[in-house]
Design an enzyme around this catalytic site. Structure first.
Site, mmCIF file in Angstrom:
data_model
loop_
_atom_site.group_PDB
_atom_site.id
_atom_site.type_symbol
_atom_site.label_atom_id
_atom_site.label_comp_id
_atom_site.label_asym_id
_atom_site.label_seq_id
_atom_site.Cartn_x
_atom_site.Cartn_y
_atom_site.Cartn_z
ATOM 1 N N ALA A 5 29.617 -3.891 -2.714
ATOM 2 C CA ALA A 5 28.524 -4.602 -3.380
ATOM 3 C C ALA A 5 29.087 -5.730 -4.245
ATOM 4 C CB ALA A 5 27.717 -3.617 -4.220
ATOM 5 N N SER B 71 27.673 -17.098 -2.434
ATOM 6 C CA SER B 71 28.849 -17.921 -2.130
ATOM 7 C C SER B 71 29.771 -18.053 -3.331
ATOM 8 C CB SER B 71 28.415 -19.313 -1.667
ATOM 9 O OG SER B 71 27.634 -19.215 -0.508
ATOM 10 N N GLU C 105 37.933 -8.755 6.023
ATOM 11 C CA GLU C 105 36.521 -8.777 6.431
ATOM 12 C C GLU C 105 36.266 -9.927 7.410
ATOM 13 O OE1 GLU C 105 33.894 -8.828 3.068
ATOM 14 O OE2 GLU C 105 32.164 -9.451 4.245
ATOM 15 N N GLN D 78 25.838 -25.238 40.680
ATOM 16 C CA GLN D 78 27.008 -25.771 39.970
ATOM 17 C C GLN D 78 26.794 -25.847 38.457
ATOM 18 O OE1 GLN D 78 28.351 -29.873 40.549
ATOM 19 N NE2 GLN D 78 30.361 -29.052 41.069
ATOM 20 N N LEU E 33 20.349 -18.703 30.094
ATOM 21 C CA LEU E 33 20.688 -18.348 31.476
ATOM 22 C C LEU E 33 19.879 -17.148 31.979
ATOM 23 C CD1 LEU E 33 24.550 -18.928 31.316
ATOM 24 C CD2 LEU E 33 22.917 -20.219 32.705
HETATM 25 C C1 LIG Z 1 22.660 -8.864 6.818
HETATM 26 C C2 LIG Z 1 23.551 -9.181 5.650
HETATM 27 C C3 LIG Z 1 24.503 -8.263 5.252
HETATM 28 C C4 LIG Z 1 25.307 -8.523 4.117
HETATM 29 N N1 LIG Z 1 26.173 -7.557 3.684
HETATM 30 C C5 LIG Z 1 26.795 -7.734 2.477
HETATM 31 C C6 LIG Z 1 27.558 -6.672 1.886
HETATM 32 O O1 LIG Z 1 27.726 -5.598 2.483
HETATM 33 N N2 LIG Z 1 28.102 -6.854 0.661
HETATM 34 C C7 LIG Z 1 27.957 -8.025 -0.027
HETATM 35 O O2 LIG Z 1 28.469 -8.138 -1.139
HETATM 36 N N3 LIG Z 1 27.253 -9.058 0.513
HETATM 37 C C8 LIG Z 1 26.664 -8.939 1.736
HETATM 38 N N4 LIG Z 1 25.925 -9.965 2.283
HETATM 39 C C9 LIG Z 1 25.797 -11.209 1.534
HETATM 40 C C10 LIG Z 1 26.485 -12.400 2.186
HETATM 41 O O3 LIG Z 1 27.879 -12.311 2.043
HETATM 42 C C11 LIG Z 1 25.874 -13.658 1.510
HETATM 43 O O4 LIG Z 1 24.566 -13.781 2.013
HETATM 44 C C12 LIG Z 1 26.660 -14.909 1.758
HETATM 45 O O5 LIG Z 1 27.907 -14.855 1.115
HETATM 46 C C13 LIG Z 1 25.909 -16.166 1.268
HETATM 47 O O6 LIG Z 1 25.422 -15.994 -0.022
HETATM 48 P P1 LIG Z 1 23.882 -16.329 -0.352
HETATM 49 O O7 LIG Z 1 23.070 -15.623 0.669
HETATM 50 O O8 LIG Z 1 23.633 -16.035 -1.752
HETATM 51 O O9 LIG Z 1 23.743 -17.885 -0.083
HETATM 52 P P2 LIG Z 1 24.039 -19.050 -1.136
HETATM 53 O O10 LIG Z 1 25.355 -18.840 -1.751
HETATM 54 O O11 LIG Z 1 22.872 -19.209 -2.026
HETATM 55 O O12 LIG Z 1 24.103 -20.301 -0.151
HETATM 56 C C14 LIG Z 1 22.928 -20.872 0.452
HETATM 57 C C15 LIG Z 1 23.384 -22.036 1.343
HETATM 58 O O13 LIG Z 1 24.066 -23.012 0.531
HETATM 59 C C16 LIG Z 1 25.363 -23.242 1.046
HETATM 60 N N5 LIG Z 1 26.305 -23.477 -0.039
HETATM 61 C C17 LIG Z 1 26.505 -22.719 -1.160
HETATM 62 N N6 LIG Z 1 27.477 -23.255 -1.915
HETATM 63 C C18 LIG Z 1 27.909 -24.348 -1.272
HETATM 64 C C19 LIG Z 1 28.906 -25.335 -1.533
HETATM 65 N N7 LIG Z 1 29.678 -25.284 -2.629
HETATM 66 N N8 LIG Z 1 29.059 -26.353 -0.655
HETATM 67 C C20 LIG Z 1 28.313 -26.405 0.450
HETATM 68 N N9 LIG Z 1 27.364 -25.507 0.775
HETATM 69 C C21 LIG Z 1 27.165 -24.502 -0.076
HETATM 70 C C22 LIG Z 1 25.718 -21.977 1.812
HETATM 71 O O14 LIG Z 1 26.715 -22.225 2.785
HETATM 72 C C23 LIG Z 1 24.371 -21.608 2.424
HETATM 73 O O15 LIG Z 1 24.170 -22.347 3.581
HETATM 74 C C24 LIG Z 1 25.161 -9.746 3.434
HETATM 75 C C25 LIG Z 1 24.222 -10.688 3.862
HETATM 76 C C26 LIG Z 1 23.415 -10.413 4.948
HETATM 77 C C27 LIG Z 1 22.388 -11.433 5.359
#
Ligand SMILES: Cc1cc2nc3c(=O)[nH]c(=O)nc-3n(C[C@H](O)[C@H](O)[C@H](O)COP(=O)(O)OP(=O)(O)OC[C@H]3O[C@@H](n4cnc5c(N)ncnc54)[C@H](O)[C@@H]3O)c2cc1C
Length: 382
Positions: A124, A132, A245, A282, A340
């Protein structure tokens, strides 16, 4: 080039037999139920599939990274991205925090149950406010005698609803703006700890049999000995496990795409249009050749990074490239394989439809493609 020896191939046969007999027949049912039965974990533990790289004294397999590679590839052959992801989280994303940074006492206490499948793990880190930017974590840990008291919440946690052990990232101290990484630490928390709540099981586009939960922690008391690694430097340790990971994500993408392409080739050979099988046109043959080439490129990029990582090399740039490349590859392969299959590719009864939904996660979970590009550019000292 030979990556896998006879022992790896023997292990592959064992996993494949398990997948064919005990997983594949149930995949649709699990997707429908939105859950993998918990009984799968002790069964996989009994077969020696959980903790393959951990020391035998904790119940692990004492094996090498190639064994993990085989496990990942064969789990995905089940055509259940959900199961592969749930297993990857348990074995390669959550429990490595204990194995690599936990005290001997903690390892002796928890690893045998992790390896036997009696204690399911989740990791978590992500919070609702942003995933991110890991350094922006808001969950707090305050020392109170021989406990830390945790308050906060986590979002999108795989295995979060069913887990027995929670690996939770929290901030112990408020770093200054230039040292925002310093306060983050990782805590190992048992399921029934007072103050730990599964607030919500989330409904999602793909990976539907894998449970994804929102968690809340209210005055949750965690014994000080359950702090993993050194207080306040957890961020760097978290980032190290992220490398594993991302390799696992690459392995899943490559093997998943290879399986989807196998299914697609079988389909275009069988399906007739305009007086002959689709596979004789093709345009279709070339599309299949393009996809096979793309998957092969992804495979070798991933294998090279896995082997270097296994040898202890610093391969952050290469691993980020693996995650970026294979996630994009998976989008193209999934799109083209559905195309496909024509109309049947849009139907639930064809596994390629699920594959298309499952693969959408690859550019988001475990670090987005945009973040991978940032890491690569930084590693190139741009
Ligand atoms: C099905 C699923 C399972 C998951 N499992 C886990 C888990 O087990 N444990 C856990 O801790 N997390 C988990 N996650 C979380 C996952 O790691 C995050 O969703 C991911 O890291 C992105 O974070 P966010 O969703 O908050 O997006 P955000 O960080 O809010 O980003 C939103 C968008 O903005 C872009 N962005 C953000 N910052 C920048 C930047 N500096 N420059 C350019 N673009 C940027 C991102 O690339 C993205 O496109 C899971 C997510 C999903 C959907």
């Amino acid at each position: 080039m030979k990556i896998f020896n006879d022992q790896h191939e023997m292990f592959r046969r064992a996993v494949r037999t398990f997948v064919e007999k005990e997983v594949e027949p149930h995949v649709d049912e699990w997707e429908e139920a939105g859950q993998i039965p918990k009984s799968i974990w002790p069964r996989m533990g009994e077969l020696g599939f959980l903790g393959v790289e951990y020391d035998e004294k904790y119940g692990g397999g004492g094996a090498d990274i190639q064994t993990t590679m085989v496990l990942c590839e064969e789990m995905v052959r089940s055509r259940s991205g959900s199961l592969a992801m749930a297993v990857g989280v348990h074995t390669d994303m959550a429990s490595p925090h204990l194995y690599w940074t936990g005290s001997e006492a903690l390892k002796e206490k928890y690893l045998p149950d992790i390896c036997r499948g009696r204690a399911l793990c989740c990791i978590a880190v992500t919070e609702a406010g942003g995933g991110s930017d890991v350094a922006a974590i808001k969950t707090r840990a305050v020392r109170d005698g021989d406990h830390y008291v945790l308050n906060g919440a986590k979002m999108f946690i795989t295995n979060g609803a069913l887990a027995d052990l929670y690996f939770i990232a929290a901030r112990i101290e408020q770093g200054s703006s230039t040292q925002r990484h310093r306060g983050i630490s990782m805590f190992l928390v048992e399921r029934h700890t007072h103050g730990l709540t599964v607030s919500r099981k989330l409904d999602k586009m793909g990976m539907r049999a894998s449970d994804t939960a929102e968690l809340a922690f209210q005055d949750m008391r965690v014994p000080v000995e359950n702090l993993l690694g050194r207080e306040g430097v957890g961020f760097y340790e978290v980032m190290r496990v992220f490398q594993r990971e991302r390799l696992v994500a690459g392995l899943h993408a490559v093997a998943g795409c290879a399986r989807a392409l196998e299914d697609t080739i079988a389909y275009v050979q069988e399906r007739h249009a305009f007086d002959g099988p689709l596979s004789e046109k093709q345009v279709i043959r070339h599309k299949v050749a393009d996809l096979a080439t793309l998957i092969e490129a992804g495979r070798w990029l991933t294998y090279a990074a896995c082997l270097k990582f296994g040898a202890g090399e610093d391969v952050v740039k290469e691993i980020s490239m693996v995650k970026l490349f294979t996630a994009d590859m998976a989008q193209k392969v999934a799109y083209d394989c559905v195309q496909l299959h024509g109309g049947y590719g849009y139907m639930r009864e064809y596994p390629v439809e699920r594959f298309f939904r499952d693969m959408r996660l690859m550019t988001i979970g475990g670090g987005t493609s945009e973040i991978m590009k940032e890491i690569i550019a930084k590693q190139m000292e741009l």
